[in-house]
Design an enzyme around this catalytic site. Structure first.
Site, mmCIF file in Angstrom:
data_model
loop_
_atom_site.group_PDB
_atom_site.id
_atom_site.type_symbol
_atom_site.label_atom_id
_atom_site.label_comp_id
_atom_site.label_asym_id
_atom_site.label_seq_id
_atom_site.Cartn_x
_atom_site.Cartn_y
_atom_site.Cartn_z
ATOM 1 N N HIS A 1 0.902 -1.399 -0.117
ATOM 2 C CA HIS A 1 0.128 0.168 -0.050
ATOM 3 C C HIS A 1 0.745 1.396 0.023
ATOM 4 O O HIS A 1 0.361 2.216 -0.514
ATOM 5 C CB HIS A 1 -0.858 -0.001 1.292
ATOM 6 C CG HIS A 1 -0.416 0.245 2.471
ATOM 7 N ND1 HIS A 1 -0.238 -0.825 3.430
ATOM 8 C CD2 HIS A 1 -0.186 1.239 3.051
ATOM 9 C CE1 HIS A 1 0.213 -0.194 4.595
ATOM 10 N NE2 HIS A 1 0.260 1.014 4.429
ATOM 11 N N SER B 1 4.048 2.282 8.391
ATOM 12 C CA SER B 1 3.510 1.113 7.233
ATOM 13 C C SER B 1 4.998 0.980 6.608
ATOM 14 O O SER B 1 5.717 1.914 5.970
ATOM 15 C CB SER B 1 2.671 1.659 6.327
ATOM 16 O OG SER B 1 1.465 1.757 7.101
ATOM 17 N N ASP C 1 1.124 -7.842 2.168
ATOM 18 C CA ASP C 1 1.203 -6.427 2.009
ATOM 19 C C ASP C 1 2.766 -5.914 1.608
ATOM 20 O O ASP C 1 3.470 -5.472 2.567
ATOM 21 C CB ASP C 1 0.591 -5.575 2.939
ATOM 22 C CG ASP C 1 0.510 -4.052 2.810
ATOM 23 O OD1 ASP C 1 1.087 -3.741 1.936
ATOM 24 O OD2 ASP C 1 -0.414 -3.385 3.451
#
Length: 774
Positions: free
Chosen positions: A87, A652, A223
């Site tokens: 992402h 992240s 991810d």
């Protein structure tokens, strides 16, 4: 028999892990040696403080990058190969995707460096060093310094310090305040602007579960994405060029594919965005009741309207994929945060703490003179802010949350240059805005934006106090009798902003009159000018009062609790948090395991739901159990695991690192039960959701067949060091009481002639079972 008991005691002692408690906070790496290193060693860290952060020698910090200013990444090879989340790389992946070459759907893998794809505007920052500059910034400033003068001095000094450290542009530098302006630190970075896409799994792996699983556990998402940093041939930072060479990091992380167990030490190294953990009850009420409620309301409609159009064509779906994911993320986060604050009774807890602070301040005349009115000042400031703050929220979420109005607003510097009559400045401004225009037009679909405009402008008109709205907007609404569909027809039929040909033609020959006659530019300009003249000044006065009061409040809290080590709020600077691999129980009767497997992903598979489609090849690998060396001891392929590390947005892509300094996963999400994380730490439920390093390598190796990438990484196959590997002797831990109780009972039973029995005892999260048979 005694020997057998001693042997069993030893076995039980070794089998009971050291129950470590995650340390709340995201800590500055340069202070780890002084504040945290001993505690980290007890939990399983096997590195020295210098191996974590050093200015003069290679250390872990040299493997960590701030990715694009919004995420974290880490080097995993000596050739500048970088891991981050899918992402985080989503926008770059999307920018290279077309209906013909749909990398979002099919994935992308460069089998050679020549196939790696450049990304204009993408950069990484690597921390060179940081310094405490508090004394320089606050020299001569004390409690008697007028607040306005203090602000001016701080601004001037921090700017001068950062400018001097930049060495004429060699480094990217800034000074950030900590503890609400009580301390200041200088950060010096090397910035690299040639960052190329190397690999990404299809979204059916990298985004598996979509919005349904976002912020949730259990999770089954791969991810991750891969990039490579390039430099000029001499190793210096340089923009993209064909003759650039792969960056050689001072340190890269070995990747560990051993098994992980509950209690294993973990640290997360990255760039957490913003937390507001020291916010008072008054600020929390505003956050919950105004900001979050408004964000939920406005984004919910926006997402629904976008989705209608995205479902009609692949072209629109690709154009809006990144924007949709970004908007959805904090829409769902706001919902979870409000629920969590209510569940934890956070506001009530803050009130108790504030009562204690007030009592402490009042107990001493000197303290009362400094801190006695702090909480009253905070309450008054928030009361005034509440009257005007909705204008700020709606400006960002509704007005600038509409694509056409945001693009129109970005033409303001060009308009100002045209208005000044300076032709050179106008030409420069047109050149500067052209890349933004190109990006806007590439992923723009007028019908979707027009629907959003009508919906959000209607909310703006209904929810913002009429005296805080510009006359131009109110007259427009009146002209079209409150019909926002017709108002949208007018704007989108007459604005050059939403027409690619007209917008590009305008930039070739821009005129002041064209913008002054453009309804989108007129509207956004009227709203922003009204905000600047009628709303911002009132907020500025209250915010200045709030800033001073908050600074004194935190200073008072630290003085009130001299034995407590206070961590600073996150502010997008490099931080380290530490904890352990750990399961959790979200509610009575439910226990979530600490890891998930590919079998769980297959159980969710649904070919009719785009969020849960599983690629055919992954299904084939699963059915054949062809996991290679990436299976755990039970033959399972672990996909995700959880730890209790303290993280927030910006983390992240952060590496999850074991006690030996090896990569064991990538942080990519938090759990629904702890969505309060930006505002308050939840010691019971806080979990960091990570993609397992073994799943990352499995996808690269077995799924993608990218052997070229596997070959350049350092892969180690040993179990992660457990907490007990570096823990204090068992006799000094609470578990020792349990062990002694078990042995005492066993010896008593043996003395009474019992040759076969079982003993089970529990204390907290620790269980000890002992079975003796003749």
């Amino acid at each position: 028999m005694l020997k057998r008991i001693l042997a069993l005691l030893l076995f039980v002692s070794l089998s009971v892990p050291f129950t470590a408690k995650a340390d709340e906070g995201m800590w500055l790496p340069m202070l780890i040696k002084r504040l945290n290193h001993t505690d980290m060693q007890k939990m399983g860290l096997q590195l020295t403080a210098e191996e974590i952060y050093s200015v003069n020698n290679s250390s872990l910090k040299d493997a960590i990058v701030q990715f694009g200013g919004f995420c974290t990444g880490e080097f995993v090879s000596p050739q500048g190969l970088l891991l981050t989340n899918h992402h985080c790389g989503f926008s770059a992946i999307q920018s290279h995707s077309t209906p013909t070459d749909d990398y979002l759907t099919n994935g992308f893998w460069a089998t050679s460096k020549e196939q790696e794809l450049p990304n204009e505007g993408l950069y990484v920052d690597i921390l060179h060093h940081m310094d405490d500059v508090t004394a320089k910034v606050l020299e001569g400033i004390d409690g008697s310094t007028p607040e306005e003068q203090r602000q001016q001095l701080v601004a001037q000094r921090t700017e001068a310090i950062a400018k001097a450290a930049a060495e004429n542009g060699k480094y990217v530098t800034y000074v950030r305040d900590f503890y609400n302006g009580n301390e200041f630190y200088l950060f010096v970075y090397n910035r690299y602007n040639d960052v190329r896409l190397v690999g990404a799994p299809p979204s059916s792996i990298g985004k598996y579960g979509g919005d349904t699983d976002n912020w949730m556990w259990p999770r089954h998402t791969g991810d991750f994405s891969m990039f490579r940093v390039y430099t000029a041939p001499d190793g210096s930072p340089a923009p993209y060029a064909e003759n650039n060479v792969p960056f050689k990091p001072k340190h890269h992380l070995p990747i560990n594919i051993g098994d992980k167990d509950p209690g294993d030490f973990t640290m997360v190294f990255g760039f957490p965005g913003r937390t507001k953990r020291y916010m008072t009850s008054h600020g929390l009420k505003l956050e919950v009741n105004q900001l979050n409620k408004s964000r939920i309301k406005l984004r919910e409609d926006k997402l629904a309207l976008w989705k209608e159009e995205m479902d009609k064509s692949d072209e629109t779906r690709i154009k809006y994929a990144s924007k949709y994911a970004s908007t959805s993320n904090y829409y769902k986060y706001s919902i979870g945060q409000n629920e969590g604050i209510k569940r934890m009774r956070t506001i009530e807890g803050k009130l108790v703490g504030e009562d204690k602070f007030q009592a402490w301040a009042n107990a001493d005349p000197q303290r009362k003179a400094i801190y006695g009115n702090v909480l009253n000042d905070i309450a008054e400031a928030y009361k005034n802010i509440e009257q005007y703050n909705l204008g700020t929220v709606y400006l960002n979420e509704a007005v600038l949350g509409t694509e056409s109005l945001l693009m129109a607003y970005r033409l303001t510097p060009l308009y100002n240059a045209l208005k000044s009559g300076n032709k050179d400045a106008a030409r420069a401004a047109a050149t500067d805005v052209q890349p933004r225009v190109d990006d806007f037009l590439k992923d723009y679909y007028l019908p979707a934006d027009k629907k959003v405009f009508a919906a959000l402008m209607k909310y703006y008109y209904e929810d913002i106090a009429k005296e805080q709205q510009p006359e131009y907007f109110k007259n427009l609404v009146k002209k079209y009798n409150g019909n926002f569909g017709k108002l949208a027809d007018y704007v989108y039929s007459n604005s050059l902003v939403v027409d690619a040909q007209k917008l590009n033609s305008f930039l070739k020959n821009p005129t002041q009159k064209a913008l002054e006659n453009d309804p989108a530019f007129q509207l956004v300009n009227a709203i922003i000018e009204n905000y600047r003249s009628n709303i911002a000044p009132k907020l500025a006065e209250s915010n200045a009062k709030l800033d001073k009061a908050n600074r004194l409040y935190i200073a008072g809290l630290r003085q009130m609790n001299p034995d407590k080590v206070f961590y600073p709020d996150a502010n997008s600077t490099l931080r380290l948090s530490y904890g352990t691999v750990k399961e959790y129980s979200p509610q009575d009767g439910v226990l979530y395991n600490y890891y998930t497997t590919l079998e769980g992903a297959m159980a969710k598979a649904d070919s009719t739901n785009e969020e849960f489609i599983v690629p055919d090849k992954l299904t084939q690998l699963y059915e054949a159990k062809d996991y290679g060396r990436y299976a755990n001891e039970e033959g399972e392929l672990v996909v995700n695991f959880i730890t209790d590390n303290d993280i927030t947005g910006g983390n992240s892509g952060s590496p999850v690192i074991n006690g030996k300094g090896e990569l064991i996963g990538l942080a990519f999400d938090g759990n629904w039960e702890a969505m309060t994380g930006d505002l308050v730490y939840d010691p019971e439920f806080k979990r960091c959701i990570n993609v397992d390093s073994r799943y990352v390598l499995f996808i690269i190796d077995k799924y993608a067949g990218a052997q070229n990438l596997i070959d350049e990484m350092t892969i180690v196959d040993t179990e992660s060091p457990g907490a007990g590997d570096a823990a204090e002797p068992v006799a000094e831990t609470p578990q020792a009481e349990l062990l002694r109780a078990v042995v005492d009972e066993a010896q008593q039973r043996l003395q009474n002639g019992k040759e076969e029995f079982k003993i089970q005892k529990k204390k907290g999260d620790v269980k000890v079972k002992l079975q003796v048979q003749d």
